[in-house]
Enzyme design. Structure first.
Site, PDB file in Angstrom:
ATOM      1  N   SER A  27      -8.807 -21.419-105.858  1.00  0.00           N
ATOM      2  CA  SER A  27      -9.407 -21.793-104.577  1.00  0.00           C
ATOM      3  C   SER A  27     -10.922 -21.649-104.544  1.00  0.00           C
ATOM      4  O   SER A  27     -11.547 -21.998-103.548  1.00  0.00           O
ATOM      5  CB  SER A  27      -8.799 -20.940-103.460  1.00  0.00           C
ATOM      6  OG  SER A  27      -9.070 -19.574-103.675  1.00  0.00           O
TER       7      SER A  27
ATOM      8  N   LYS B  35      -8.229 -16.369 -94.726  1.00  0.00           N
ATOM      9  CA  LYS B  35      -9.600 -16.704 -95.127  1.00  0.00           C
ATOM     10  C   LYS B  35     -10.483 -17.010 -93.924  1.00  0.00           C
ATOM     11  O   LYS B  35     -11.647 -16.597 -93.875  1.00  0.00           O
ATOM     12  CB  LYS B  35      -9.575 -17.884 -96.094  1.00  0.00           C
ATOM     13  CG  LYS B  35      -8.891 -17.574 -97.433  1.00  0.00           C
ATOM     14  CD  LYS B  35      -8.773 -18.809 -98.297  1.00  0.00           C
ATOM     15  CE  LYS B  35      -8.095 -18.486 -99.621  1.00  0.00           C
ATOM     16  NZ  LYS B  35      -7.927 -19.666-100.485  1.00  0.00           N
TER      17      LYS B  35
END
Length: 791
Positions: A684, A727
Site C-alpha cells: 500500500s 488509515k
C-alpha cells in the site's frame, strides 16, 4: 521418720488401702508399673510402704470419676506388693506392683486419708484338675505361637511362659499380655474358676492368632506387588483387609454415596449418566490407597459439577438490551445492531444455534468489555478464556485420564466456572494461538466453533459428548490474518477499527473519568478535568487507536488531584489545558508532518498496523553513484518490490513529468523509511514511494497536509488496498487535511465516521497522474544543496 510423711494408720484385720485405677487391670503373679496422681491414691501407696503391707488395686467402672465410691468400683481386685516406688515431679508417683492374690470388695471403710475397704480374699484351689492341666498345656502352646507371630518379642518372655507350671498362674500371665479391652480383662479377673478362666483366655488368644496370621498373609501377598513408592500404603492395605474380614464398613462409603446423589442431581443425558455410574462402581470396588482412586474421584467430581441440564427459557427484552449496550459503549452502531439482530432471532427461535462472532481490532477499543455487555444484555453468565500463548492442543481438548495430573481443556473449565450451558464464552486473543510439537490448538477449535458439530463436542478428559450449541462464543483478535483460514471461516468477523478524536472525547467524559475517580478514591466535586484539558491529552499525550493510554493519562491526573486532597492543600482540584504541563510533563506526540514534508523527496503515506492505523514517511534522495537503488528502514520483500516498481514508473513517465533523462545517469537513489527498528511490509506504500521519487526528481515538494495510500502497477494504475478506515483515522489524528485514496476504495467511505468525513478532503486516484496533480506544490527552479540542478 520424715516429718513431711503422713502419720501411720493401723488398719484392722481384713481392711486394706485401695488404689482405684482408671485403665489398668492387675493380675496375680504379674509385675506391672502403675502411675498414681490422686492424693488419696498417693496416701494409700505411702501407707503400704510405711506399714509394709499390701495395697489393693481395683478398676474403676467409669474412668471419668475423680473420687469413686463403692458403686463406681469393680467387685474384684488384686492385692499387690509394692516392689519399687519413685516420686516424680508434679505430684505424680510411679510404683512397680506385684500382684499377689484376688480379693472381693465388700464395703468401703471411712475415717482414713486414703480409700480403704473391707475385702474377702479369694484363694486358689489347692489341687489342679486334669481338665485344667490339659487346658493349661494348650494355652502354653497358643501363647508360644502368638509370640512367634509378633516381631521383636524377647526370648526371655517365651522361657518364662514355658517355666510357669501352674495353669491358673499361666492364665493370669497370658491375660495380662493380651491387647484386649479393660472390660474383657476385668471379666477374666473376676472369673475365679480356673478351667473357665483358661477357656476364656484361650478364646481371646485364638482370635488374636487368627488376626496375626491374616496380617502376615496380607503382608506376604502384597509385598510382591509393592514398589518403593507404595510401601507406605502397606499399613492401610492391612487395616482395610482386617476391617473387611471383621465385617466393619470402610471410610469411603459415605463419599461414594454422596457422589451417587450428585450424579442424580446433575441432569446428565442417559448415555453420560450410564458412563458415570459405571465409573462410580469401579470407584466403589477400588481401594482408597490405590493411585487410581483419587484420579477417578476427581473425574466424577468434574462430571457432576458441569452444567448438563438444559438452560431455562428466558424472556428477551430488546429495548433493555439496547439500553445496556448504549450505556456500556459509545458509538459502535453497526456492532450493536448486529447484537440486537441476534437477540431478535433468539426471541423468535429460542432453540436456534448461537452465532460465533469475532471482534477484530487494535488493543484498547473495547472488545472484551463488549463481550461482557452482550452477556448482560442476554442475562447470561460471562466467562473469559484466554488463548494467548496456548501452544498445546490438549489445552483446548483436555488431557487423557491416563496421564498424571490430567485436566479438562479450557472450554470445559470455562463451562464449569460459568455454571450454565448457555453462557457467553469469550475466546480472547484467538490470533495468538501457536502450533508446537504438541499439536495445533487452532485445529482443536474447529469442532468448538462449528455450529453443526459442537453439539457433540468431546473433551479427551471427559470421554463423553457435551452440547456446546447453546454457548454464545465470542472471539477477539488483533490481526485476523493470523487466524487460520478454516477457523476464520467458522466465525462472523466484525471489525472495530478504532476511535476518532471526538469519540475518544465522549468515551472519556462518559466512562473513563468516572472510573478513574472511583479507582483513586475521589468524588466528582473533588476533581474536575475540563473539556479543553481532555482534548489536549488526546491530541498531545496519546497516539493510539483505543483508549488505554488515554485512561492511563487521566489516571495520572487523578492521582495528582488525590495527592492534593489527601494533603489537605486543596478540597477541589480543577485541571485545565494550561495545567497539564505541570502534571503530565511536555507533550509526547509531535505533529511532524509540516517539518518532514517541507522538502522535495518526502511523502506521507498511510499504513495499517496491528494496533491501528499510522502515518508513514517515505524519504528519497540521490547521490553520485552507479545507478543503484538503495532501500533502508527494514522493509519487507513486497515493499522493496513497490519501491522498484515506483522507480521504474517514474523513469517511464519522465517526459510527462519533465524530468531530464540525464537526471538518472551516474546517481544512486536511496529510499528510506524512518523508524528502522520496526519491520514494514505491504504494497500500500506504492503511491507514496512514487510521489517521493517524483518530488525528488522534479524538485517539487509534496504538500505537508496530504497523506496517501494505494498500490501501483507498471501501467500507472492505482490499485485498491485494505484498512481504509484505520488509515483515515490515523491521518485525522496526525493533522492531515487531504487524504488520497484509490478510486476503487470509494465504497469503504461509508465505514468512516461522519465527523471524520466532514473534517477531511478526499481525492480519489485512478492513476498516478491524479496523485501528481493533487499533491505536488507549484514547480520552482533552483539549485539544491546536493549540487544537482533540477527543473
Amino acid at each position: 521418720m520424715d516429718a513431711s510423711a503422713p502419720p501411720s494408720h493401723d488398719l484392722p484385720q481384713g481392711v486394706i488401702a485401695l488404689v482405684p485405677m482408671r485403665n489398668v487391670v492387675l493380675f496375680p503373679h504379674v509385675v506391672m508399673p502403675v502411675t498414681v496422681g490422686r492424693l488419696k491414691s498417693i496416701a494409700a501407696v505411702q501407707h503400704a510402704l510405711q506399714a509394709g503391707s499390701m495395697v489393693g488395686v481395683v478398676l474403676q467402672k467409669d474412668p471419668a470419676i475423680d473420687d469413686p465410691g463403692r458403686s463406681a468400683l469393680s467387685d474384684v481386685g488384686t492385692c499387690a506388693k509394692i516392689v519399687q516406688h519413685v516420686e516424680a515431679k508434679e505430684d505424680v508417683h510411679h510404683a512397680v506392683c506385684q500382684g499377689m492374690q484376688r480379693f472381693r470388695l465388700d464395703e468401703l471403710v471411712e475415717g482414713y486419708p486414703f480409700l480403704a475397704a473391707r475385702v474377702t480374699m479369694i484363694d486358689e484351689p489347692p489341687e489342679v484338675s486334669t481338665e485344667a492341666e490339659a487346658l493349661g498345656l494348650q494355652l502354653r502352646q497358643r501363647a508360644v505361637e502368638v509370640l512367634s507371630l509378633l516381631p521383636g518379642v524377647p526370648a526371655e518372655l517365651a522361657h518364662a511362659l514355658q517355666a510357669t507350671r501352674a495353669p491358673s498362674h499361666l492364665a493370669d500371665i497370658v491375660a495380662s499380655l493380651l491387647d484386649a479391652g479393660m472390660a474383657e480383662k476385668q471379666m477374666l479377673l473376676e472369673t475365679t474358676n480356673t478351667e473357665a478362666r483358661i477357656d476364656k483366655v484361650l478364646q481371646l488368644l485364638t482370635r488374636r492368632i487368627e488376626v496375626l496370621r491374616l496380617s502376615q498373609e496380607i503382608g506376604e501377598r502384597t509385598k510382591e506387588q509393592l514398589d518403593d513408592r507404595q510401601r507406605k500404603f502397606l499399613l492401610r492395605e492391612q487395616l482395610k483387609t482386617i476391617q473387611k474380614e471383621l465385617g466393619e464398613e470402610g471410610d469411603n462409603d459415605e463419599e461414594i454415596a454422596h457422589l451417587g446423589e450428585l450424579i442424580d442431581k446433575a441432569g446428565m443425558p442417559a448415555d453420560v449418566e450410564a458412563q458415570a455410574r459405571k465409573e462410580l462402581g469401579r470407584l466403589q470396588r477400588m481401594s482408597d490407597a490405590s493411585a487410581e482412586f483419587s484420579m477417578l474421584r476427581t473425574y466424577l467430581e468434574w462430571m457432576t459439577e458441569l452444567p448438563w441440564a438444559a438452560p431455562p427459557d428466558s424472556t428477551i427484552d430488546l429495548d433493555a438490551a439496547r439500553q445496556i449496550l448504549d450505556t456500556d459503549h459509545h458509538g459502535l452502531a453497526r456492532i450493536k445492531q448486529r447484537i440486537v439482530e441476534y437477540l431478535a432471532v433468539q426471541k423468535l427461535n429460542p432453540s436456534g444455534r448461537a452465532p460465533i462472532l469475532c471482534f477484530v481490532g487494535p488493543p484498547g477499543v473495547g472488545k472484551t468489555s463488549l463481550g461482557q455487555s452482550i452477556a448482560r444484555a442476554l442475562g447470561r453468565p460471562f466467562v473469559r478464556v484466554s488463548l494467548g500463548g496456548v501452544h498445546d492442543e490438549a489445552e483446548i481438548r483436555g488431557h487423557r485420564r491416563t496421564y498424571v495430573g490430567a485436566m479438562p481443556g479450557h472450554i470445559v473449565q470455562g463451562l464449569r466456572k460459568a455454571g450454565a450451558r448457555h453462557c457467553v464464552m469469550m475466546l480472547d486473543e484467538v490470533d495468538k494461538l501457536t502450533a508446537s510439537a504438541h499439536g495445533d490448538p487452532s485445529a482443536a477449535l474447529l469442532e468448538v466453533l462449528d455450529p453443526e458439530q459442537n453439539s457433540t463436542f468431546r473433551d479427551n478428559y471427559l470421554g463423553v459428548p457435551f452440547d456446546l450449541s447453546r454457548v454464545v462464543f465470542i472471539a477477539t483478535a488483533n490481526v485476523i490474518d493470523n487466524v487460520p483460514g478454516p477457523v476464520r471461516d467458522r466465525m462472523e468477523v466484525i471489525e472495530l477499527p478504532g476511535y476518532t478524536q471526538e469519540e475518544k472525547q465522549q468515551i472519556a467524559q462518559r466512562y473513563l473519568l468516572r472510573r478513574q475517580r472511583e479507582v483513586n478514591g475521589l468524588r466528582e466535586d473533588q476533581c474536575e478535568i475540563t473539556t479543553a484539558a481532555l482534548t489536549k491529552i488526546i491530541a498531545e499525550h496519546t497516539r493510539e487507536a483505543g483508549v488505554r493510554q488515554l485512561e492511563r493519562e487521566i489516571g495520572r491526573v487523578m492521582r495528582h488531584a488525590a495527592m492534593k486532597v489527601a494533603e489537605g492543600s486543596s478540597t477541589q482540584v480543577r485541571v485545565d489545558a494550561s495545567d497539564l504541563d505541570a502534571v503530565l510533563g511536555p507533550p509526547t506526540v509531535e505533529h511532524e508532518i509540516a517539518l518532514r514534508s517541507s522538502l522535495p523527496g518526502v511523502a506521507t503515506g498511510l499504513a495499517w498496523t496491528p494496533v491501528g492505523g499510522d502515518i508513514l514517511f517515505i524519504e528519497a534522495t540521490r547521490v553520485i553513484g552507479s545507478g543503484r537503488l538503495i532501500l533502508t528502514g527494514q522493509l519487507g520483500d513486497v515493499m522493496k518490490e513497490s519501491a522498484q516498481a515506483a522507480l521504474t514508473l517514474v523513469k517511464s513517465h519522465a517526459n510527462a513529468l519533465r524530468i531530464p533523462a540525464a537526471s538518472f545517469d551516474g546517481v544512486d537513489i536511496h529510499v528510506h523509511v524512518p523508524a528502522g527498528a520496526i519491520p514494514k511490509d505491504g504494497p500500500s506504500a506504492g503511491v507514496a514511494m512514487f510521489m517521493a521519487l517524483t518530488s525528488l526528481f522534479t524538485n517539487r515538494a509534496v504538500r505537508f497536509d496530504v497523506a496517501m495510500t494505494g498500490e501501483i502497477s507498471l501501467r500507472g494504475l492505482v490499485l485498491p488496498v485494505g484498512g481504509i478506515k484505520e488509515k483515515v483515522l490515523a491521518a485525522q489524528r496526525a493533522g492531515v487535511h487531504t487524504v488520497m485514496l484509490p478510486a476503487r476504495n470509494e465504497k469503504d467511505l461509508r465505514d468512516i465516521p461522519e465527523s471524520t468525513r466532514a473534517a477531511l478532503r478526499f481525492v480519489w486516484l485512478h492513476t498516478v497522474d491524479d496523485a501528481v496533480g493533487a499533491s505536488l506544490d507549484t514547480p520552482g527552479n533552483h539549485l539544491r544543496g546536493d549540487g544537482f540542478e533540477l527543473v
